[in-house]
Design an enzyme around this catalytic site. Structure first.
Site, short mmCIF file in Angstrom:
data_model
loop_
_atom_site.label_atom_id
_atom_site.label_comp_id
_atom_site.label_asym_id
_atom_site.label_seq_id
_atom_site.Cartn_x
_atom_site.Cartn_y
_atom_site.Cartn_z
N LYS A 162 0.85 -1.18 0.00
CA LYS A 162 0.00 0.00 0.00
C LYS A 162 0.88 1.23 0.00
O LYS A 162 1.68 1.45 0.92
CB LYS A 162 -0.91 -0.01 1.22
CG LYS A 162 -1.77 1.24 1.33
CD LYS A 162 -2.82 1.09 2.38
CE LYS A 162 -3.59 2.39 2.54
NZ LYS A 162 -4.61 2.29 3.58
N GLU B 126 7.51 -6.59 1.30
CA GLU B 126 6.31 -6.43 2.14
C GLU B 126 5.36 -7.61 1.95
O GLU B 126 4.81 -8.14 2.91
CB GLU B 126 5.57 -5.13 1.78
CG GLU B 126 6.30 -3.84 2.15
CD GLU B 126 6.14 -3.48 3.63
OE1 GLU B 126 5.41 -4.19 4.35
OE2 GLU B 126 6.75 -2.48 4.05
N LYS C 293 -2.26 -1.50 -3.83
CA LYS C 293 -3.10 -0.30 -3.78
C LYS C 293 -2.24 0.95 -3.83
O LYS C 293 -1.23 0.99 -3.12
CB LYS C 293 -3.87 -0.36 -2.46
CG LYS C 293 -4.73 0.82 -2.15
CD LYS C 293 -5.34 0.60 -0.80
CE LYS C 293 -6.16 1.78 -0.39
NZ LYS C 293 -6.62 1.65 0.97
N SER D 160 -10.27 5.55 -4.73
CA SER D 160 -11.20 6.67 -4.91
C SER D 160 -10.69 7.70 -5.91
O SER D 160 -11.47 8.22 -6.70
CB SER D 160 -11.44 7.32 -3.55
OG SER D 160 -10.22 7.75 -2.97
#
Ligand code: PBG
Length: 308
Positions: free
Chosen positions: A178, A217, A232, A258
């Site tokens: 992320k 990660e 993301k 978004s």
């Protein structure tokens, strides 16, 4: 006949915003076409998605400001918006998968995903609370715990906590890669966590310049017990989706966030991009990059187009 990849309704995950109000769902200003729904209208709101065959829904709470505090205590309330929504949805639609976001930002008055100690988010103390948040959600019927907080060691801690509670059927879908991204702006607006955010999230979210780090990660999260992983944001990070998929062959999901939603809808409104083709093309490209599925605010619209 010559297509190498296909996009199906089964590949779509629908993120929705749960609000504290009653009555008709209200528009999220930052994301034209996206609504915030209260518990009373939730079944009617979700039913079309279930009928279309969308396999899973990700729940995000728009917690009233009056319930936010510096410790994010509302995250542990067994009757908070997510837990209440999970109970309603499990009762009405037992077969739809429910994904619960684990992070404190919808509940903290400072807007961070963990606990602030001085100017920094304290990793280990945050992990302890996040584990309890995960248990709280799983007990309410959330099927898939999705830690989006990016603290170190949280997947392992959540896995151990679930095991201790004998919640052995709960999956962990970790936001493993992320990035600290400008594309979350409209989401923070939708949750009311943006204006409040003190500082930024760059000490725990990833640097957009890095790609090898994403693999490290992901490796750690898999090692700690993640069953599925998320990359993301989505579209600017398709190379990461591809690398993660190739390297680990674990179900890899992309989150069309978004800001990506807002970019496309605003371009459509300006008459610059064809809406239906634009939506389906972006989603197909996630599949081509290797994504098993996509979390997208377009899920219901895309499902309708695919079924038409
Ligand atoms: C935070 C969280 C964020 C999103 C999902 N979970 C925002 C953030 O990290 O600030 C963003 C989703 C989107 O932009 O659509 N726990």
């Amino acid at each position: 006949m010559v297509a190498e990849t296909v996009l199906n309704v089964e590949n779509l995950i629908w993120p929705i915003f749960i609000g504290a109000g009653k009555g008709d769902p209200t528009p999220v200003d930052s994301m034209p076409g996206v609504l915030r729904v209260g518990l009373d209208r939730l079944p009617a709101y979700v039913e079309p998605a279930v009928k279309l065959g969308i396999p899973a829904i990700a729940l995000f709470p728009a917690t009233p400001a009056s319930l936010k505090d510096s410790e994010g205590s509302e995250a542990l309330n067994p009757n908070n918006l997510i837990c209440s929504a999970a109970r309603v949805l499990k009762r009405e639609f037992p077969n739809v998968g429910l994904i619960g976001d684990v992070a404190l930002d919808p509940y903290t008055d400072h807007g961070h995903d963990g606990l602030l100690r001085g100017d920094y988010v304290a990793n280990d103390e945050s992990v302890a609370v996040l584990s309890r948040q995960a248990i709280n959600q799983a007990n309410a019927g959330i099927d898939i715990i999705a830690p989006s907080d990016m603290m170190d060691g949280r997947v392992g801690a959540i896995r151990r906590a679930l095991d201790e509670e004998r919640l052995i059927h709960t999956l962990i879908m970790s936001y493993a890669a992320k990035y600290a991204s400008s594309f979350y702006g409209p989401f923070r607006e939708a949750l009311g966590s943006g204006a409040a955010l003190r500082g930024n999230k760059r000490t725990y979210q990833m640097n957009p310049a890095n790609s090898d780090e994403a693999l490290r990660e992901v490796a750690m999260d898999i090692e700690e017990g993640a069953d599925l992983v998320i990359v993301k944001p989505g579209m600017p990070y398709l190379d990461i989706v591809r690398r993660v998929h190739e390297e680990f062959r674990i179900p890899t999901f992309a989150y069309q966030v978004s800001g990506e939603y807002a970019m496309l809808t605003n371009a459509v409104q300006a008459g610059l991009i064809d809406r239906e083709r634009g939506i389906l093309e972006t989603l197909l490209c996630f599949r081509r990059a290797g994504a098993s599925g996509i979390l997208t605010y377009f899920a219901v619209e895309a499902a309708r187009l695919l079924r038409a």
